[in-house]
Design a protein around this motif. Sequence first.
Motif, PDB file in Angstrom:
ATOM      1  N   ARG A   1       8.604 -38.782  -3.087  1.00 50.74           N
ATOM      2  CA  ARG A   1       7.372 -39.466  -2.687  1.00 50.74           C
ATOM      3  C   ARG A   1       7.201 -39.367  -1.170  1.00 50.74           C
ATOM      4  NH1 ARG A   1       5.399 -41.920  -7.031  1.00 50.74           N
ATOM      5  NH2 ARG A   1       6.852 -42.148  -8.797  1.00 50.74           N
ATOM      6  N   VAL A   2       5.978 -38.967  -0.789  1.00 47.28           N
ATOM      7  CA  VAL A   2       5.674 -38.703   0.619  1.00 47.28           C
ATOM      8  C   VAL A   2       4.412 -39.453   0.999  1.00 47.28           C
ATOM      9  CG1 VAL A   2       5.333 -36.888   2.352  1.00 47.28           C
ATOM     10  CG2 VAL A   2       6.602 -36.378   0.260  1.00 47.28           C
ATOM     11  N   PRO A   3       4.398 -40.153   2.131  1.00 49.27           N
ATOM     12  CA  PRO A   3       3.160 -40.847   2.543  1.00 49.27           C
ATOM     13  C   PRO A   3       2.062 -39.851   2.896  1.00 49.27           C
ATOM     14  CG  PRO A   3       4.816 -40.934   4.284  1.00 49.27           C
ATOM     15  CD  PRO A   3       5.506 -40.364   3.080  1.00 49.27           C
ATOM     16  N   ALA A   4       0.830 -40.256   2.721  1.00 45.52           N
ATOM     17  CA  ALA A   4      -0.307 -39.379   2.999  1.00 45.52           C
ATOM     18  C   ALA A   4      -0.319 -38.914   4.452  1.00 45.52           C
ATOM     19  CB  ALA A   4      -1.611 -40.102   2.665  1.00 45.52           C
ATOM     20  N   SER A   5       0.233 -39.716   5.347  1.00 42.96           N
ATOM     21  CA  SER A   5       0.270 -39.360   6.769  1.00 42.96           C
ATOM     22  C   SER A   5       1.130 -38.133   7.042  1.00 42.96           C
ATOM     23  CB  SER A   5       0.804 -40.535   7.590  1.00 42.96           C
ATOM     24  OG  SER A   5       2.126 -40.877   7.179  1.00 42.96           O
ATOM     25  N   HIS A   6       1.966 -37.735   6.070  1.00 46.70           N
ATOM     26  CA  HIS A   6       2.880 -36.608   6.247  1.00 46.70           C
ATOM     27  C   HIS A   6       2.441 -35.369   5.459  1.00 46.70           C
ATOM     28  CE1 HIS A   6       5.253 -39.563   8.182  1.00 46.70           C
ATOM     29  NE2 HIS A   6       6.419 -38.976   8.065  1.00 46.70           N
ATOM     30  N   VAL A   7       1.233 -35.382   4.932  1.00 48.21           N
ATOM     31  CA  VAL A   7       0.752 -34.273   4.105  1.00 48.21           C
ATOM     32  C   VAL A   7      -0.466 -33.635   4.766  1.00 48.21           C
ATOM     33  CG1 VAL A   7      -0.109 -33.596   1.831  1.00 48.21           C
ATOM     34  CG2 VAL A   7       1.663 -35.357   2.021  1.00 48.21           C
ATOM     35  N   PHE A   8      -0.454 -32.287   4.796  1.00 48.68           N
ATOM     36  CA  PHE A   8      -1.495 -31.526   5.492  1.00 48.68           C
ATOM     37  C   PHE A   8      -2.145 -30.519   4.538  1.00 48.68           C
ATOM     38  CE2 PHE A   8       1.339 -33.110   8.640  1.00 48.68           C
ATOM     39  CZ  PHE A   8       0.604 -33.292   9.798  1.00 48.68           C
ATOM     40  N   PRO A   9      -3.455 -30.294   4.676  1.00 45.29           N
ATOM     41  CA  PRO A   9      -4.164 -29.334   3.824  1.00 45.29           C
ATOM     42  C   PRO A   9      -3.892 -27.890   4.264  1.00 45.29           C
ATOM     43  CG  PRO A   9      -5.691 -30.300   5.393  1.00 45.29           C
ATOM     44  CD  PRO A   9      -4.364 -31.001   5.606  1.00 45.29           C
ATOM     45  N   ALA A  10      -2.767 -27.354   3.847  1.00 47.21           N
ATOM     46  CA  ALA A  10      -2.350 -26.025   4.300  1.00 47.21           C
ATOM     47  C   ALA A  10      -3.352 -24.938   3.931  1.00 47.21           C
ATOM     48  CB  ALA A  10      -0.982 -25.689   3.714  1.00 47.21           C
ATOM     49  N   HIS A  11      -4.093 -25.136   2.859  1.00 52.22           N
ATOM     50  CA  HIS A  11      -5.041 -24.105   2.415  1.00 52.22           C
ATOM     51  C   HIS A  11      -6.093 -23.798   3.474  1.00 52.22           C
ATOM     52  CE1 HIS A  11      -8.067 -27.281   1.493  1.00 52.22           C
ATOM     53  NE2 HIS A  11      -6.998 -27.985   1.119  1.00 52.22           N
TER      54      HIS A  11
ATOM     55  N   THR B   1      -4.927 -28.473  11.309  1.00 49.13           N
ATOM     56  CA  THR B   1      -5.405 -29.267  10.174  1.00 49.13           C
ATOM     57  C   THR B   1      -5.132 -30.758  10.279  1.00 49.13           C
ATOM     58  OG1 THR B   1      -3.366 -29.094   8.847  1.00 49.13           O
ATOM     59  CG2 THR B   1      -4.926 -27.259   8.715  1.00 49.13           C
ATOM     60  N   GLY B   2      -4.361 -31.184  11.259  1.00 48.27           N
ATOM     61  CA  GLY B   2      -3.977 -32.586  11.339  1.00 48.27           C
ATOM     62  C   GLY B   2      -5.093 -33.488  11.831  1.00 48.27           C
ATOM     63  N   THR B   3      -5.042 -34.732  11.423  1.00 55.22           N
ATOM     64  CA  THR B   3      -5.934 -35.745  11.986  1.00 55.22           C
ATOM     65  C   THR B   3      -5.436 -36.094  13.388  1.00 55.22           C
ATOM     66  OG1 THR B   3      -4.602 -37.593  11.169  1.00 55.22           O
ATOM     67  CG2 THR B   3      -6.285 -36.694   9.668  1.00 55.22           C
ATOM     68  N   PRO B   4      -6.259 -36.748  14.189  1.00 56.54           N
ATOM     69  CA  PRO B   4      -5.770 -37.158  15.514  1.00 56.54           C
ATOM     70  C   PRO B   4      -4.499 -37.987  15.433  1.00 56.54           C
ATOM     71  CG  PRO B   4      -8.151 -37.380  15.420  1.00 56.54           C
ATOM     72  CD  PRO B   4      -7.703 -37.026  14.031  1.00 56.54           C
ATOM     73  N   GLU B   5      -4.405 -38.865  14.435  1.00 56.08           N
ATOM     74  CA  GLU B   5      -3.206 -39.701  14.286  1.00 56.08           C
ATOM     75  C   GLU B   5      -1.990 -38.848  13.925  1.00 56.08           C
ATOM     76  OE1 GLU B   5      -6.099 -40.219  12.766  1.00 56.08           O
ATOM     77  OE2 GLU B   5      -6.833 -41.973  13.877  1.00 56.08           O
ATOM     78  N   GLN B   6      -2.182 -37.891  13.029  1.00 53.96           N
ATOM     79  CA  GLN B   6      -1.070 -37.005  12.646  1.00 53.96           C
ATOM     80  C   GLN B   6      -0.607 -36.178  13.841  1.00 53.96           C
ATOM     81  OE1 GLN B   6      -3.076 -35.129   9.275  1.00 53.96           O
ATOM     82  NE2 GLN B   6      -1.455 -35.889   7.911  1.00 53.96           N
ATOM     83  N   LYS B   7      -1.535 -35.685  14.620  1.00 48.34           N
ATOM     84  CA  LYS B   7      -1.166 -34.885  15.786  1.00 48.34           C
ATOM     85  C   LYS B   7      -0.367 -35.712  16.784  1.00 48.34           C
ATOM     86  CE  LYS B   7      -5.130 -31.761  15.431  1.00 48.34           C
ATOM     87  NZ  LYS B   7      -6.388 -31.289  16.061  1.00 48.34           N
ATOM     88  N   ARG B   8      -0.838 -36.920  17.058  1.00 58.15           N
ATOM     89  CA  ARG B   8      -0.118 -37.750  18.027  1.00 58.15           C
ATOM     90  C   ARG B   8       1.302 -38.025  17.542  1.00 58.15           C
ATOM     91  NH1 ARG B   8      -5.228 -40.287  18.768  1.00 58.15           N
ATOM     92  NH2 ARG B   8      -4.795 -41.795  17.109  1.00 58.15           N
ATOM     93  N   PHE B   9       1.455 -38.363  16.270  1.00 55.61           N
ATOM     94  CA  PHE B   9       2.772 -38.701  15.751  1.00 55.61           C
ATOM     95  C   PHE B   9       3.695 -37.490  15.734  1.00 55.61           C
ATOM     96  CE2 PHE B   9       5.774 -38.852  12.194  1.00 55.61           C
ATOM     97  CZ  PHE B   9       6.500 -39.981  12.552  1.00 55.61           C
ATOM     98  N   PHE B  10       3.257 -36.398  15.117  1.00 62.61           N
ATOM     99  CA  PHE B  10       4.163 -35.266  14.925  1.00 62.61           C
ATOM    100  C   PHE B  10       4.417 -34.490  16.214  1.00 62.61           C
ATOM    101  CE2 PHE B  10       3.366 -35.940  10.396  1.00 62.61           C
ATOM    102  CZ  PHE B  10       4.664 -35.809   9.911  1.00 62.61           C
ATOM    103  N   PHE B  11       3.440 -34.394  17.083  1.00 63.06           N
ATOM    104  CA  PHE B  11       3.702 -33.722  18.359  1.00 63.06           C
ATOM    105  C   PHE B  11       4.695 -34.529  19.195  1.00 63.06           C
ATOM    106  CE2 PHE B  11      -0.641 -31.436  18.170  1.00 63.06           C
ATOM    107  CZ  PHE B  11      -0.072 -30.392  17.473  1.00 63.06           C
ATOM    108  N   ALA B  12       4.607 -35.866  19.132  1.00 65.32           N
ATOM    109  CA  ALA B  12       5.590 -36.697  19.834  1.00 65.32           C
ATOM    110  C   ALA B  12       6.980 -36.475  19.244  1.00 65.32           C
ATOM    111  CB  ALA B  12       5.195 -38.169  19.742  1.00 65.32           C
ATOM    112  N   GLU B  13       7.081 -36.318  17.930  1.00 66.02           N
ATOM    113  CA  GLU B  13       8.355 -36.051  17.287  1.00 66.02           C
ATOM    114  C   GLU B  13       8.939 -34.719  17.762  1.00 66.02           C
ATOM    115  OE1 GLU B  13       9.850 -38.164  13.971  1.00 66.02           O
ATOM    116  OE2 GLU B  13       9.503 -38.882  16.010  1.00 66.02           O
ATOM    117  N   VAL B  14       8.094 -33.699  17.840  1.00 65.20           N
ATOM    118  CA  VAL B  14       8.576 -32.379  18.282  1.00 65.20           C
ATOM    119  C   VAL B  14       9.040 -32.447  19.736  1.00 65.20           C
ATOM    120  CG1 VAL B  14       7.909 -29.978  18.711  1.00 65.20           C
ATOM    121  CG2 VAL B  14       7.154 -31.130  16.620  1.00 65.20           C
ATOM    122  N   LEU B  15       8.280 -33.126  20.590  1.00 62.07           N
ATOM    123  CA  LEU B  15       8.674 -33.262  21.992  1.00 62.07           C
ATOM    124  C   LEU B  15       9.977 -34.046  22.141  1.00 62.07           C
ATOM    125  CD1 LEU B  15       5.175 -33.959  23.575  1.00 62.07           C
ATOM    126  CD2 LEU B  15       6.598 -31.934  23.970  1.00 62.07           C
TER     127      LEU B  15
END
Length: 412
Positions: free
Chosen positions: A227-237, A116-130
Amino acid sequence: MTVIDELVSPHDDAPAANATRIIASDEEAVAIAHELAKRLAEEAGLRDRERRLPRDEVEWFSQTGLWAITVPKAYGGAGVSFVTLTEVVKIVAAADPSLGQLPQNHFGLVDVIALTGTPEQKRFFFAEVLAGKRFGNGFSEKGTKHVLDLKTRVTRDGDGYLVEGTKFYSTGALFAHYVPVLGLDEASKGWLAYIPKGTPGLSVIDDWSGFGQRTTASGTVVLENVRVPASHVFPAHRVSDLPTLNGPISQIIQAAIDAGIAHAALADTLRFVRERTRPWIDSNVERAADDPLIVREIGRLHIQLHAADALLERAARVLDEITAKPETSEDDVARASVAVGEAKVLTTEIALLAGEKLFELAGTQATLSEHNLDRHWRNARTHTLHDPVRWKYHLVGNYYLNGVKPARHPWN
């Protein structure tokens, strides 16, 4: 010196203590899991007895790179197969099932980002996990009608989101760098807010008192005006609205943990019977290991364990086969849910049976607190309550008899 030795006892030529390994292949992942399991098993019983939270062990675990093995190859990860993922989880859970459970939700949350992530979300969070960052969870709640009856709200607030609520069964949250919290918006759609540790209003309380899985710290998460930035929120549904494998992935990890518990219980049964158990007076043998009735039961347990392992591997191969397709259909998801459900029935039953049979076969000595062998049954009984296995029988039967596809949610 092994990878684990480097982490536990760093020296001048070793990587920095906070350096996280990046695993490159399935084979490397399994090899490191075996190395790690040997170290984690050393004081697993003591940690359980004292409820000593495994803070150092969690750091070793994530620094090995094993928490990042499902990051897609396109983003620098190993993108391992589900056969490998389930094997890794099973190996670690056999050493210490509490530690085996800690990344359970983390892997599912990595999948949510991929789906569900945007390309920007994927790049950021996958880098965090790595880099070794860990996800906990804030999914379930106490005192509601059922598991999907959520009171927590994730609502728009300017250019970000506001999260309010209270969670429980929050496995891994105490050790996490991010606590992903599931809540509903005004339209009752589910959203996941990946909240960084230390965010104002986020509290993680160590109040888990379960008699099993004692060191998972699966307690309370409180969210007050977070409060959470939009970049950290995902459409889980979307992972349930659309045909995805997120549910079967969550479930196969559960099954792998239970299989690991069963392996540990049976290994301790063999050791105790060989080394300590006395033969029964009517058996006319010198060693308990030669008692024909004990031998028979050991054979039965192994057959059932091997059957559970086989169905677990089969289910993982079904997931791998579907993942290799360009698109996932509703029929694919149904087939995956059924295959995983079949495996989960057997892993649940053998985990409980092996934990109970240990005492019958090992004898009264095995109940002494100094051995702490009851932890196997306690862990199995606690972890297998995640969702009722009786409904897996219904899911499988309804699919084959009536052609009814399983409902799509994290418990199928």
